[in-house]
Design a protein around this motif. Sequence first.
Motif, mmCIF file in Angstrom:
data_model
loop_
_atom_site.group_PDB
_atom_site.id
_atom_site.type_symbol
_atom_site.label_atom_id
_atom_site.label_comp_id
_atom_site.label_asym_id
_atom_site.label_seq_id
_atom_site.Cartn_x
_atom_site.Cartn_y
_atom_site.Cartn_z
ATOM 1 N N PRO A 1 -3.984 3.666 -13.131
ATOM 2 C CA PRO A 1 -4.411 4.024 -14.512
ATOM 3 C C PRO A 1 -4.821 5.577 -14.449
ATOM 4 O O PRO A 1 -4.785 6.236 -15.445
ATOM 5 C CB PRO A 1 -5.817 3.400 -14.343
ATOM 6 N N ILE A 2 -4.947 6.326 -13.329
ATOM 7 C CA ILE A 2 -5.076 7.793 -13.427
ATOM 8 C C ILE A 2 -3.698 8.419 -13.291
ATOM 9 O O ILE A 2 -3.362 9.359 -14.039
ATOM 10 C CB ILE A 2 -5.939 8.243 -12.080
ATOM 11 N N ARG B 1 -6.202 -9.957 -7.626
ATOM 12 C CA ARG B 1 -7.862 -10.205 -7.844
ATOM 13 C C ARG B 1 -8.502 -8.757 -8.234
ATOM 14 O O ARG B 1 -8.797 -8.152 -7.306
ATOM 15 C CB ARG B 1 -8.169 -10.731 -6.316
ATOM 16 N N THR B 2 -8.508 -8.684 -9.425
ATOM 17 C CA THR B 2 -8.877 -6.958 -10.013
ATOM 18 C C THR B 2 -10.282 -7.267 -10.738
ATOM 19 O O THR B 2 -10.812 -8.408 -10.620
ATOM 20 C CB THR B 2 -7.778 -6.852 -11.057
ATOM 21 N N ALA B 3 -10.759 -6.107 -11.091
ATOM 22 C CA ALA B 3 -11.795 -6.119 -11.876
ATOM 23 C C ALA B 3 -11.981 -4.770 -12.561
ATOM 24 O O ALA B 3 -11.407 -3.814 -11.990
ATOM 25 C CB ALA B 3 -13.132 -6.392 -10.961
ATOM 26 N N THR B 4 -12.833 -4.657 -13.493
ATOM 27 C CA THR B 4 -13.127 -3.406 -14.318
ATOM 28 C C THR B 4 -14.243 -2.467 -13.321
ATOM 29 O O THR B 4 -14.913 -3.113 -12.397
ATOM 30 C CB THR B 4 -13.700 -3.670 -15.309
ATOM 31 N N GLY C 1 -7.915 -2.617 -6.776
ATOM 32 C CA GLY C 1 -7.548 -3.521 -7.540
ATOM 33 C C GLY C 1 -8.349 -3.371 -8.918
ATOM 34 O O GLY C 1 -9.037 -4.201 -9.589
ATOM 35 N N ILE C 2 -8.876 -1.958 -8.900
ATOM 36 C CA ILE C 2 -9.787 -1.524 -10.135
ATOM 37 C C ILE C 2 -8.842 -1.180 -11.391
ATOM 38 O O ILE C 2 -8.141 -0.338 -11.355
ATOM 39 C CB ILE C 2 -10.811 -0.419 -9.814
ATOM 40 N N ARG C 3 -9.347 -1.909 -12.426
ATOM 41 C CA ARG C 3 -8.383 -1.802 -13.653
ATOM 42 C C ARG C 3 -9.566 -1.474 -14.776
ATOM 43 O O ARG C 3 -10.287 -2.447 -15.075
ATOM 44 C CB ARG C 3 -7.624 -3.204 -13.954
ATOM 45 N N CYS D 1 -12.113 -5.165 0.379
ATOM 46 C CA CYS D 1 -11.817 -6.414 -0.163
ATOM 47 C C CYS D 1 -11.706 -6.322 -1.724
ATOM 48 O O CYS D 1 -11.714 -5.133 -2.195
ATOM 49 C CB CYS D 1 -13.104 -7.222 0.131
ATOM 50 N N SER D 2 -11.380 -7.468 -2.316
ATOM 51 C CA SER D 2 -11.111 -7.346 -3.960
ATOM 52 C C SER D 2 -12.724 -7.257 -4.425
ATOM 53 O O SER D 2 -13.511 -7.694 -3.742
ATOM 54 C CB SER D 2 -10.657 -8.251 -4.311
ATOM 55 N N PRO D 3 -12.854 -6.674 -5.482
ATOM 56 C CA PRO D 3 -14.276 -6.607 -6.240
ATOM 57 C C PRO D 3 -14.985 -8.094 -6.201
ATOM 58 O O PRO D 3 -16.045 -7.948 -6.508
ATOM 59 C CB PRO D 3 -13.942 -5.980 -7.473
#
Length: 241
Positions: free
Chosen positions: A216-217, A196-199, A184-186, A162-164
């Motif tokens: 990002p990697i 629907r993202t999060a740090t 969705g990790i940014r 699921c999204s964070p």
Amino acid sequence: MSLRAAPAALITALDVDSRDAALALAGQTIPASPWVKVGLELFAAASPAVVSTLADRGARVFLDLKFFDIPATVRAAVRQAGRLGAAMTTLHALGGERMAAAALEGRHAANADTLLVAVTLLTSMTGEDLAWLAPDAPGHEAELVVHMARQAQAWGLDGVVCSPREAALVKAACGPAFKVVTPGIRPQTTDDDQRRTATPAAAVAAGADFLVVGRPIRTATSPAAAAAALAREILLASSED
């Protein structure tokens, strides 16, 4: 009390188009975290053998093919995933209880300990994308995800994707032992198709057990350094939980 049963882990998404590119990227990121994701693009480009090759090189492979088919087909697919050495694999929660039961049978037939996690609502989607199917869906994404998570747990699956943003709600509903995988990790605001993202720190605080990070990697000047920095951030956030 922690929302997780263990510290969170980084999964590097090997979203590349060849076996050589995948092995090269994994070689740079495995020292930071052994988990890697093999998704549809790489699986189609490099054949199923890439899963066993990565496993032989010390990777913990998250095989993210989102199985969604008749129960007999999903049973066979999960059996093959286990035999390839996948440490975790996905199936769609929309497949229902009989498909979930077949997946569990496939894991048993492979004599594997592959984690089975159900995909709820893709992080690229919002309730507006489901309005054609369920007119009341917009604004109710979280309720939909939690309902799917409760069902997946009742069916005997190990967790959900699921999204964070829904991770804390899923943990509250299903308990700390029920795994939550969050794409969705940014590290910072990014303009792409994830909505629907999060740090990493926010996802860990919400109870995510596995954080999937791709671009990002992969696009960093040094994927090894980027993975190491993210792994440190996740470990620090887990210790503060």
